[in-house]
Design an enzyme around this catalytic site. Structure first.
Site, PDB file in Angstrom:
ATOM      1  N   HIS A  62       0.852  -1.183   0.000  1.00  7.27           N
ATOM      2  CA  HIS A  62       0.000   0.000   0.000  1.00  7.27           C
ATOM      3  C   HIS A  62       0.890   1.236   0.000  1.00  7.27           C
ATOM      4  CE1 HIS A  62       0.971  -0.579   4.227  1.00  7.27           C
ATOM      5  NE2 HIS A  62       0.503   0.617   4.524  1.00  7.27           N
ATOM      6  N   HIS A  64       1.407   3.895   1.995  1.00  3.26           N
ATOM      7  CA  HIS A  64       1.893   4.637   3.145  1.00  3.26           C
ATOM      8  C   HIS A  64       3.410   4.701   3.069  1.00  3.26           C
ATOM      9  CE1 HIS A  64      -1.906   4.236   5.893  1.00  3.26           C
ATOM     10  NE2 HIS A  64      -1.919   5.333   5.175  1.00  3.26           N
ATOM     11  N   ASP A  66       5.969   4.491   4.986  1.00  2.22           N
ATOM     12  CA  ASP A  66       6.890   3.539   5.612  1.00  2.22           C
ATOM     13  C   ASP A  66       6.990   2.236   4.836  1.00  2.22           C
ATOM     14  OD1 ASP A  66       4.176   3.255   6.525  1.00  2.22           O
ATOM     15  OD2 ASP A  66       4.848   1.873   8.080  1.00  2.22           O
ATOM     16  N   HIS A  67       6.203   2.104   3.759  1.00  3.29           N
ATOM     17  CA  HIS A  67       6.264   0.901   2.931  1.00  3.29           C
ATOM     18  C   HIS A  67       6.772   1.185   1.522  1.00  3.29           C
ATOM     19  CE1 HIS A  67       4.023  -1.845   5.696  1.00  3.29           C
ATOM     20  NE2 HIS A  67       3.709  -0.670   6.210  1.00  3.29           N
ATOM     21  N   HIS A 142      -7.170  -2.229   5.731  1.00  2.91           N
ATOM     22  CA  HIS A 142      -6.364  -1.160   6.294  1.00  2.91           C
ATOM     23  C   HIS A 142      -7.105   0.158   6.096  1.00  2.91           C
ATOM     24  CE1 HIS A 142      -2.858   0.538   8.044  1.00  2.91           C
ATOM     25  NE2 HIS A 142      -2.310   0.991   6.938  1.00  2.91           N
ATOM     26  N   ASP A 212      -0.244  -4.034   5.901  1.00  6.27           N
ATOM     27  CA  ASP A 212      -0.848  -3.691   7.177  1.00  6.27           C
ATOM     28  C   ASP A 212      -2.326  -4.043   7.118  1.00  6.27           C
ATOM     29  OD1 ASP A 212       1.649  -2.486   7.187  1.00  6.27           O
ATOM     30  OD2 ASP A 212       0.938  -0.582   7.976  1.00  6.27           O
ATOM     31  N   HIS A 270       6.436  -5.488  12.108  1.00  5.53           N
ATOM     32  CA  HIS A 270       5.757  -4.195  11.980  1.00  5.53           C
ATOM     33  C   HIS A 270       5.405  -3.649  13.359  1.00  5.53           C
ATOM     34  CE1 HIS A 270       2.809  -1.158  10.502  1.00  5.53           C
ATOM     35  NE2 HIS A 270       3.623  -1.144   9.442  1.00  5.53           N
TER      36      HIS A 270
END
Length: 311
Positions: A62, A64, A66-67, A142, A212, A270
């Site tokens: 996805h 976001h 941090d990914h 998510h 997530d 995570h």
């Protein structure tokens, strides 16, 4: 016949002194795949001894940061390293727009192609396939559209039973036909069923990456029988309200998913930066699913070959 997952990052949201943002590297028969690409992933790849130029494809769950923040630096670095082979990137929309802007402002003269393929986050579909591997999307729950990934090794080609060759006096053409899965007619008019002539040398292995997400019974069902399940465990059960509000799972919920999926082993990661030590999360998960470990960055986890018959 390698099937190995190397952990490059295990933190949620913000990195910590000991944890990097999300990223896993998968080696299947010496073909390399990257799953998520948080900030600093290219450095983690080098630390793990994995040459970025060997990456076949990148799978992003996805959008976001941090990914995905680490992917743009990695794209640039591979250009500097002289990559010429196209890089396939599987990610949800609007990654195509984000990538176009990056290429326009930073990598207009990139010496290789970045080929984006859409991940439709509400669909369970085959995304990637080669001679040894299939990669399937797994819808997740998510706060924004997200999908996990199931990596499934294909069933290997049939092997001939050596004793059957002599018993039935098979010639080369008959042996080749048997390895294709065919029944074999003999000169006396009888036909030998293929299962009496061949065997599958080992069972196909599998790895699923679910992050997530809130707990999802559907996702667990879609990865039924997975050998190694990575499931996010951002929070402890005592913080389940926060987990629900942020679209994440607790360690207990990760274990519940592993149990529902009939997984062989569970890796949790995570982790929220509030937990300096993951041992409590592991203990919580093991109450439901004994075969649980907390991921350790830099460590590799092999899925061993499961032979169908003794040597």
């Amino acid at each position: 016949m390698t099937f190995r997952v190397t952990i490059l990052g295990s933190s949620s949201a913000s990195p910590t002194p000991k944890r990097n943002p999300s990223a896993h590297a998968l080696n299947v028969h010496e073909q390399f795949f990257l799953v998520d690409c948080g900030e600093g992933t290219q450095k983690q790849l080098r630390s793990a001894g994995i040459n970025p130029l060997k990456l076949n494809a990148v799978f992003i769950t996805h959008l976001h940061g941090d990914h995905v923040f680490g992917l743009f630096g990695l794209i640039s670095t591979m250009g500097l390293m002289g990559r010429r082979t196209p890089l396939k990137v599987y990610a949800p929309r609007p990654f195509d727009e984000i990538l176009a802007n990056h290429l326009h402002y930073f990598d207009a003269a990139l010496p290789y192609q970045v080929q984006w393929h859409e991940v439709r986050t509400r669909e369970h579909e085959l995304l990637y396939e080669n001679k040894v591997l299939e990669v399937w999307s797994v819808p997740l729950r998510h706060k924004i559209p997200a999908a996990g990934f199931l990596f499934r090794e294909k069933t290997p080609p049939l092997n001939l039973l050596k004793e059957a060759i002599g018993r039935y006096g098979l010639n080369v053409a008959q042996c080749v036909a048997a390895k294709r899965g065919e029944d074999i007619p003999l000169g006396d008019g009888t036909t030998i069923p293929n299962q009496q002539l061949t065997y599958t040398p080992y069972e196909g292995r599998s790895y699923a990456y679910l992050s997530d997400t809130l707990y999802s019974a559907k996702a667990a069902r879609l990865v039924t029988g997975v050998d190694l399940l990575y499931h996010e465990a951002t929070f402890a059960e005592q913080d389940k309200t926060m987990a629900r509000e942020t679209g994440h799972s607790t360690a207990s919920q990760a274990a519940k998913a592993a149990l529902a999926a009939g997984a062989g082993r569970l890796l949790i990661g995570h982790f929220s930066s509030r937990y300096k030590d993951a041992s409590g999360l592991v203990e919580e998960a093991r109450e439901l699913f004994a075969e649980t470990e907390a991921v350790v960055e830099g460590r590799s986890y092999d899925i061993p070959v499961k032979k169908t018959r003794p040597e």
